[in-house]
Write an enzyme that holds these catalytic residues in place. Structure first.
Site, mmCIF file in Angstrom:
data_model
loop_
_atom_site.group_PDB
_atom_site.id
_atom_site.type_symbol
_atom_site.label_atom_id
_atom_site.label_comp_id
_atom_site.label_asym_id
_atom_site.label_seq_id
_atom_site.Cartn_x
_atom_site.Cartn_y
_atom_site.Cartn_z
ATOM 1 C CD GLN A 105 -3.744 -2.164 10.409
ATOM 2 O OE1 GLN A 105 -4.600 -1.308 10.471
ATOM 3 N NE2 GLN A 105 -2.494 -1.904 10.755
ATOM 4 C CE LYS B 101 -1.914 -1.459 3.773
ATOM 5 N NZ LYS B 101 -1.341 -2.827 3.825
ATOM 6 N N GLY C 183 3.147 -1.037 8.892
ATOM 7 C CA GLY C 183 4.505 -0.729 8.453
ATOM 8 C C GLY C 183 4.456 -0.565 6.949
HETATM 9 P P1 GDP Z 1 2.241 -2.213 3.067
HETATM 10 O O1 GDP Z 1 2.140 -2.483 4.525
HETATM 11 O O2 GDP Z 1 1.031 -2.653 2.310
HETATM 12 O O3 GDP Z 1 2.608 -0.787 2.744
HETATM 13 O O4 GDP Z 1 3.440 -3.132 2.540
HETATM 14 P P2 GDP Z 1 4.892 -3.328 3.245
HETATM 15 O O5 GDP Z 1 5.690 -2.103 3.015
HETATM 16 O O6 GDP Z 1 4.743 -3.817 4.637
HETATM 17 O O7 GDP Z 1 5.436 -4.572 2.412
HETATM 18 C C1 GDP Z 1 5.616 -4.525 1.039
HETATM 19 C C2 GDP Z 1 7.089 -4.789 0.709
HETATM 20 O O8 GDP Z 1 7.210 -5.093 -0.663
HETATM 21 C C3 GDP Z 1 7.981 -3.570 0.929
HETATM 22 O O9 GDP Z 1 9.279 -4.014 1.270
HETATM 23 C C4 GDP Z 1 8.004 -2.901 -0.450
HETATM 24 O O10 GDP Z 1 9.153 -2.116 -0.688
HETATM 25 C C5 GDP Z 1 7.997 -4.112 -1.334
HETATM 26 N N1 GDP Z 1 7.364 -3.928 -2.644
HETATM 27 C C6 GDP Z 1 6.222 -3.241 -2.963
HETATM 28 N N2 GDP Z 1 5.917 -3.440 -4.266
HETATM 29 C C7 GDP Z 1 6.876 -4.266 -4.758
HETATM 30 C C8 GDP Z 1 7.095 -4.864 -6.036
HETATM 31 O O11 GDP Z 1 6.332 -4.699 -6.991
HETATM 32 N N3 GDP Z 1 8.173 -5.714 -6.155
HETATM 33 C C9 GDP Z 1 9.028 -5.950 -5.112
HETATM 34 N N4 GDP Z 1 10.051 -6.776 -5.312
HETATM 35 N N5 GDP Z 1 8.848 -5.397 -3.904
HETATM 36 C C10 GDP Z 1 7.779 -4.572 -3.735
HETATM 37 P P1 IMO Z 2 0.138 -2.983 7.229
HETATM 38 O O1 IMO Z 2 -0.558 -1.648 7.267
HETATM 39 C C1 IMO Z 2 0.120 -7.198 8.321
HETATM 40 C C2 IMO Z 2 -2.009 -8.283 11.998
HETATM 41 C C3 IMO Z 2 -1.140 -8.858 13.093
HETATM 42 C C4 IMO Z 2 -2.131 -9.826 13.735
HETATM 43 C C5 IMO Z 2 -3.446 -9.054 13.663
HETATM 44 C C6 IMO Z 2 -3.816 -8.311 14.935
HETATM 45 O O2 IMO Z 2 1.613 -2.888 7.247
HETATM 46 O O3 IMO Z 2 -0.401 -3.810 6.119
HETATM 47 P P2 IMO Z 2 -2.873 -6.076 16.038
HETATM 48 O O4 IMO Z 2 -1.491 -5.707 16.489
HETATM 49 O O5 IMO Z 2 -3.414 -5.173 14.970
HETATM 50 O O6 IMO Z 2 -3.833 -6.256 17.168
HETATM 51 O O7 IMO Z 2 -2.698 -7.547 15.387
HETATM 52 O O8 IMO Z 2 -3.298 -8.121 12.593
HETATM 53 N N1 IMO Z 2 -1.580 -6.966 11.468
HETATM 54 C C7 IMO Z 2 -0.937 -6.802 10.306
HETATM 55 N N2 IMO Z 2 -0.477 -7.708 9.419
HETATM 56 N N3 IMO Z 2 0.247 -5.880 8.052
HETATM 57 C C8 IMO Z 2 -0.241 -4.965 8.923
HETATM 58 O O9 IMO Z 2 -0.255 -3.639 8.649
HETATM 59 C C9 IMO Z 2 -0.828 -5.408 10.128
HETATM 60 N N4 IMO Z 2 -1.376 -4.791 11.194
HETATM 61 C C10 IMO Z 2 -1.848 -5.763 11.998
HETATM 62 O O10 IMO Z 2 -0.018 -9.519 12.571
HETATM 63 O O11 IMO Z 2 -2.257 -10.965 12.940
HETATM 64 MG MG MG Z 3 3.182 -3.473 6.059
#
Ligand code: GDP
Ligand code: IMO
Ligand code: MG
Length: 430
Positions: free
Chosen positions: A225, A16, A40
């Site tokens: 999430q 996202k 995160g």
């Molecule tokens: P979010 O929580 O939905 O914002 O996603 P996160 O940041 O937790 O996890 C997504 C991970 O995938 C991060 O390390 C991004 O930099 C990485 N990422 C996002 N899009 C791509 C993609 O198209 N290819 C690769 N290899 N990594 C990506």
């Molecule tokens: P982003 O925004 C992935 C999951 C936790 C657990 C459940 C409940 O980065 O996509 P909590 O601490 O919210 O009470 O935990 O939700 N969880 C996530 N999993 N990405 C997240 O955020 C999450 N935020 C919470 O791992 O299963």
């Molecule tokens: Mg994340």
């Protein structure tokens, strides 16, 4: 009016932050509306990697304003360190750029202690929370005994409310969990210090955003999430304690439904989940290792917030169709397609089977998933590294077929395909 809502369609971590960063280039404001620092979100710009937990990812662009809405729960210590980290990375953060709703609730050291105690007490049936105090903070909100940001404007009232809060937490810790109580006096000092630093950021986010939208400014609502972690629509009880789905954006920012222009779903090209709960398409073999990675790359599937290895599996179109329905998704951004390069075969879960019957959608939502077997459509994969692809025609034919199958089986348009973590690693599809 131009409000775009960006939603994760899976169990979080769909990319996202990366998609918000792309869309923020043409937006005036970006707003977080639910969750807290359990999120995160990663944004990669050249060699710089930003990991944001509370402040919207769009702040990385110098022209945007950033908002944290009433639906968010805020750990003030995390917020202040995130402000510092961004400043150190050369991003401007000040009270004319970052606005925090007076009605957002606080996460305290008490909520963190309760989250730990509750998870320990759940034993084998633990949820696997991020231990960021999310559940206990929202519980206090619903019980009408929470601490809102607005209290920080009045030191005396805030001190009284904090004292009551910590006393109540201590009673629960001691009587219910047989745990050590917290030392209240030093905590009062600590939180009054946070109030002094955060006071200038407190604002009426609903009013500011409504005004911006009425002037035609483009606002992005940044989901945290994902749909399947939604308190009402997710895989209950293995969910978070807020509503990440699209209606949560309106409630969590104080905006009316007429503002919404697009609801953009972000979907990873495969499925991942951290924490416990059902996961019909989960895999454990060599494919799992391929999808997860070893942890050597920043994009490998290890939690941005907790570092936990993520569970991985094939893309589940039954759940994707469900997410499209409950959010009213108008288009999808598909991320991490590059990770599928080099697999021998690809699988898409097109339906479930249980008791000799076939299901195209989960019959009672996604709560009873354990009893369903996935039915797969097998598809040929591709060997090429696709990270430098920038146009639809650059993609291998099998990658194009994979995308088209998702569009056909979910009746949705895929308008963007991300082929790498960096800002430019994307194919825009007309
Ligand atoms: P979010 O929580 O939905 O914002 O996603 P996160 O940041 O937790 O996890 C997504 C991970 O995938 C991060 O390390 C991004 O930099 C990485 N990422 C996002 N899009 C791509 C993609 O198209 N290819 C690769 N290899 N990594 C990506
Ligand atoms: P982003 O925004 C992935 C999951 C936790 C657990 C459940 C409940 O980065 O996509 P909590 O601490 O919210 O009470 O935990 O939700 N969880 C996530 N999993 N990405 C997240 O955020 C999450 N935020 C919470 O791992 O299963
Ligand atoms: Mg994340």
């Amino acid at each position: 009016m131009p409000l775009d809502i960006i939603i994760g369609t899976q169990w979080g971590d769909e990319g996202k932050g990366r998609i918000v960063d792309l869309l923020a280039a043409k937006a005036d404001a970006v707003a977080r509306y639910s969750g807290g620092d359990n999120a995160g979100h990663t944004v990669t710009v050249a060699e710089k990697i930003f990991k944001l937990h509370l402040i919207p990812s769009g702040i990385v662009h110098p022209h945007t304003q950033a908002f944290i809405g009433n639906g968010v729960v805020i750990n003030p210590s995390t917020l202040l360190s995130e402000i510092d980290q961004l400043r150190q990375a050369g991003i401007e953060v000040h009270p004319k750029r970052l606005f925090v709703s007076y009605a957002a609730h606080l996460i305290t050291a008490g909520h963190l202690a309760l989250d730990r105690a509750q998870e320990a007490a759940r034993g084998a049936s633990k949820i696997g929370t991020t231990l960021r105090g999310i559940g206990p903070a929202y519980t206090d909100k619903v019980a009408r005994q929470g601490l809102r940001m607005e209290l920080m404007n009045d030191e005396k009232r805030f001190a009284e409310a904090l004292r009551e809060h910590f006393q109540r937490v201590n009673q629960t810790l001691q009587k219910l969990f047989d745990a050590e109580p917290l030392s209240i006096e030093p905590l009062l000092e600590e939180y009054l210090g946070y109030a002094r630093s955060l006071k200038p950021y407190i604002a009426d986010v609903s009013a500011l955003l409504s005004d911006a939208l009425s002037k035609g400014k483009r606002v992005l609502a940044e989901g945290a999430q994902g749909t399947l972690l939604d308190l009402d629509h997710g895989t209950y009880p293995f969910v978070t304690s807020s509503n990440p789905t699209a209606p949560g954006a309106l409630l969590g920012l104080g905006l009316g439904a007429a503002c919404v222009d697009r609801v953009i779903g972000v979907t990873k090209a495969f499925q991942t989940r951290v924490g416990a709960g059902p996961f019909p398409t989960e895999v454990f073999d060599q494919t799992a290792q391929h999808l997860r990675g070893s942890g050597a790359n920043p994009w490998d599937e290890f939690g941005t917030t907790t570092g936990r290895p993520r569970r991985v599996g094939w893309l589940d179109l039954v759940l994707l169709r469900y997410a499209i329905r409950v959010n009213g998704i108008s288009e999808l951004a598909l991320t991490k397609l590059d990770i599928l390069s080099g697999l021998e075969e690809l699988k898409l879960c097109i339906a479930y089977q249980a008791n000799g019957k076939r299901y195209e959608v989960p019959p009672f939502g996604p709560t009873q998933l354990e009893s369903f077997q996935p039915l797969y459509k097998s598809m040929p994969a591709w060997k090429e590294n696709i990270r430098s692809c920038r146009h639809w025609e650059d993609l291998p034919a099998n990658a194009r077929s994979y995308i088209q199958q998702i569009e056909k089986l979910c009746q949705v348009r895929i308008s963007r395909v991300s082929v790498g973590p960096e800002r430019g690693d994307v194919i825009e599809i007309d």
